[in-house]
Write a protein that holds these residues in place. Structure first.
Motif, PDB file in Angstrom:
ATOM      1  N   LYS A  63      62.870 -11.666  64.475  1.00  0.00           N
ATOM      2  CA  LYS A  63      64.282 -11.287  64.374  1.00  0.00           C
ATOM      3  C   LYS A  63      64.963 -11.758  63.087  1.00  0.00           C
TER       4      LYS A  63
ATOM      5  N   LYS B  18      66.281 -17.953  63.200  1.00  0.00           N
ATOM      6  CA  LYS B  18      67.677 -17.915  63.628  1.00  0.00           C
ATOM      7  C   LYS B  18      67.970 -18.972  64.689  1.00  0.00           C
TER       8      LYS B  18
ATOM      9  N   ASP C 222      64.689  -8.002  54.766  1.00  0.00           N
ATOM     10  CA  ASP C 222      65.168  -7.451  53.496  1.00  0.00           C
ATOM     11  C   ASP C 222      65.765  -8.540  52.610  1.00  0.00           C
ATOM     12  N   LYS C 223      66.354  -9.565  53.241  1.00  0.00           N
ATOM     13  CA  LYS C 223      66.976 -10.644  52.485  1.00  0.00           C
ATOM     14  C   LYS C 223      65.959 -11.640  51.936  1.00  0.00           C
TER      15      LYS C 223
ATOM     16  N   HIS D  49      66.014 -11.244  59.200  1.00  0.00           N
ATOM     17  CA  HIS D  49      66.261 -10.061  58.349  1.00  0.00           C
ATOM     18  C   HIS D  49      65.336 -10.126  57.131  1.00  0.00           C
TER      19      HIS D  49
END
Length: 475
Positions: A259, A410, A263-264, A261
């Motif tokens: 989970k 996260k 792309d970052k 991200h």
């Protein structure tokens, strides 16, 4: 360009010289003196005989010298970066970054020179401690022998020279054979900054001749070394009772939880894996990513990797250039070929073009392969899927190294658990293991070393603690 040794404040020729070649163009760029044993001894004697000169400098005077060095580096920023790029093939954009970090490192050293202090000891806490005042002092250790590597020829030198000056020690520096030009430039700047004659000495030559002489000399109080575990262990075994600070190898790992991200983080991971051709102790070498993100991450990582610009290190657009030597290039290529033969998939790179090993991405490499379990020190990264973070932690800990590791997650509980369980000197939460700023305590466990660098922490290594106890009774 024929260089000279810097001994006791004088530029001295040697009887023998070695040609220095550009790793990228393979053209001759300088002639480097090979110090004789007699010249190494003269450098050690100069440092030893000037210990009192250096020790008597006030905190203000030491800080002022370091501040002048900072100003000179700022004035010569581009020239310094071009020297790094020329001798090491580090692309100019990263060489400029190294100079900026070097400036910051000496700035921190100047500031720390004013903060060296001991502490009060509450002796009356003991039954026998009444009417006694106790405190500690930090005093210079003496002669520091600094043996430095090629991959950060200015900043890793600064991490030894800066705190040595701040602590009031004298220095004999032996830089890596491929990257001595940065050290010679530093010697010129230190001379201009007003460092007392004989307190900084620079000798070049083979590790066997110069390095061994420094390590075994009774006049040297401390050896600080950055390099391979094999050489570091040899230094420790030869050094006797002198203090030995070792910063050694790594095969830094990163865990990417479900989970996150991607792309970052992909651009950051690509930079961490391939900056300076992967020739960084904390270069991102092993990526363990949750199986739910594996395919998407791998595809994007391959895409970003293949956008990197390859070429001349002096070109400001270049991202990746040549490895430090043909020998290292051939070794890295052999490790890639071994991985492919053993069933790993090379999804990008894996070939040599125009004297450059292309950034290489390997999927499914088994833990026993050299690209996984040893330090690649080349533009090579492995990516493997994991079912959960615990599995990733086990993979990272299954290593003889333990410098730094990273985790993206996260979940705060996952992050806290990883910070406790990872067997490394530094855990980077929501960052790559390649992250470093120069004042933080940097160092590893297992075969990654036995000390911490970072100005405040190195100064502690480079000073001796003295206890003073005053009996306040009248006599």
């Amino acid at each position: 360009m024929k260089k000279k040794l810097f001994i006791n404040g004088e530029w001295i020729e040697s009887e023998q010289y070695a040609d220095l070649f550009s790793p990228y163009t393979e053209e001759k760029i300088a002639e480097i003196p090979l110090a004789s044993e007699k010249q190494v001894d003269a450098a050690i004697d100069a440092a030893y005989n000037n210990r009192e000169v250096m020790a008597k400098l006030t905190a203000y005077e030491k800080a002022e010298i370091l501040e002048k060095l900072v100003d000179l580096l700022k004035e010569n920023r581009v020239k310094a970066a071009q020297i790094i790029a020329m001798e090491s093939s580090k692309p100019l954009k990263f060489s400029l970054g190294e100079v900026d970090r070097t400036i910051e490192t000496y700035k921190f050293a100047a500031e720390e020179a004013k903060r060296i202090h001991g502490e009060m000891i509450p002796l009356d806490a003991a039954k026998n401690g009444a009417d006694r005042l106790g405190y500690t002092l930090r005093e210079p250790i003496g002669v520091v022998a600094a043996i430095t590597p090629f991959n950060f020829p200015m900043n890793l030198v600064a991490h030894k020279v800066g705190p040595a000056i701040a602590a009031g020690n004298t220095i004999v520096l032996k830089p890596a054979s491929q990257t001595p030009l940065s050290a010679y430039f530093l010697a010129e700047l230190l001379e201009a900054a007003g460092l007392p004659k004989g307190t900084f000495n620079l000798v070049t030559g083979s590790g066997r001749k110069v390095g061994d002489r420094l390590v075994t000399s009774d006049k040297v109080s401390m050896v600080t070394f950055t390099g391979s575990p094999e050489v570091g262990i040899g230094i420790r075994n030869k050094a006797g009772l002198k203090k030995v600070a070792l910063e050694l190898g790594s095969n830094a790992g990163l865990i990417i939880d479900d989970k996150v991200h991607i792309d970052k983080i992909v651009p950051k991971c690509v930079t961490g894996a391939f900056s300076n051709q992967g020739q960084v102790c904390i270069s991102l070498q092993r990526i363990y990513i949750h199986e739910n993100l594996f395919e998407a991450f791998t595809a994007k990582f391959k895409e970003e990797t293949e956008k990197l610009v390859l070429g001349d290190p002096l070109d400001e657009n270049t991202d990746v250039s040549s490895l430090i030597s043909r020998k290292e290039q051939d070794r890295a290529k052999a490790w890639i070929d071994e991985a492919a033969k053993e069933g790993a998939q090379i999804i990008s790179g894996g070939v040599i073009e125009n004297n450059i090993l292309l950034p290489t991405v390997i999927v499914g490499a088994e833990p026993h392969l050299k690209v996984s379990c040893q330090e690649v020190f080349a533009p090579i990264v492995t990516i493997n899927s994991i079912k959960n973070v615990e599995e990733g932690i086990d993979y990272i800990n299954d290593s003889k190294y333990g410098l730094q590791a990273g985790i993206f997650t996260k979940d705060i509980h996952t992050a806290m658990n990883a910070s406790k369980r990872l067997e490394v000197g530094g855990v980077m939460i929501n960052d790559i293991p390649t992250y470093r700023v120069d004042q933080m305590p940097y160092g590893g466990v297992k075969e990654s070393g036995n000390a911490r660098e970072g100005l405040k922490y190195t100064i502690e290594e480079m000073t001796e603690m003295k206890l003073v106890v005053w009996n306040q009774e009248q006599y």
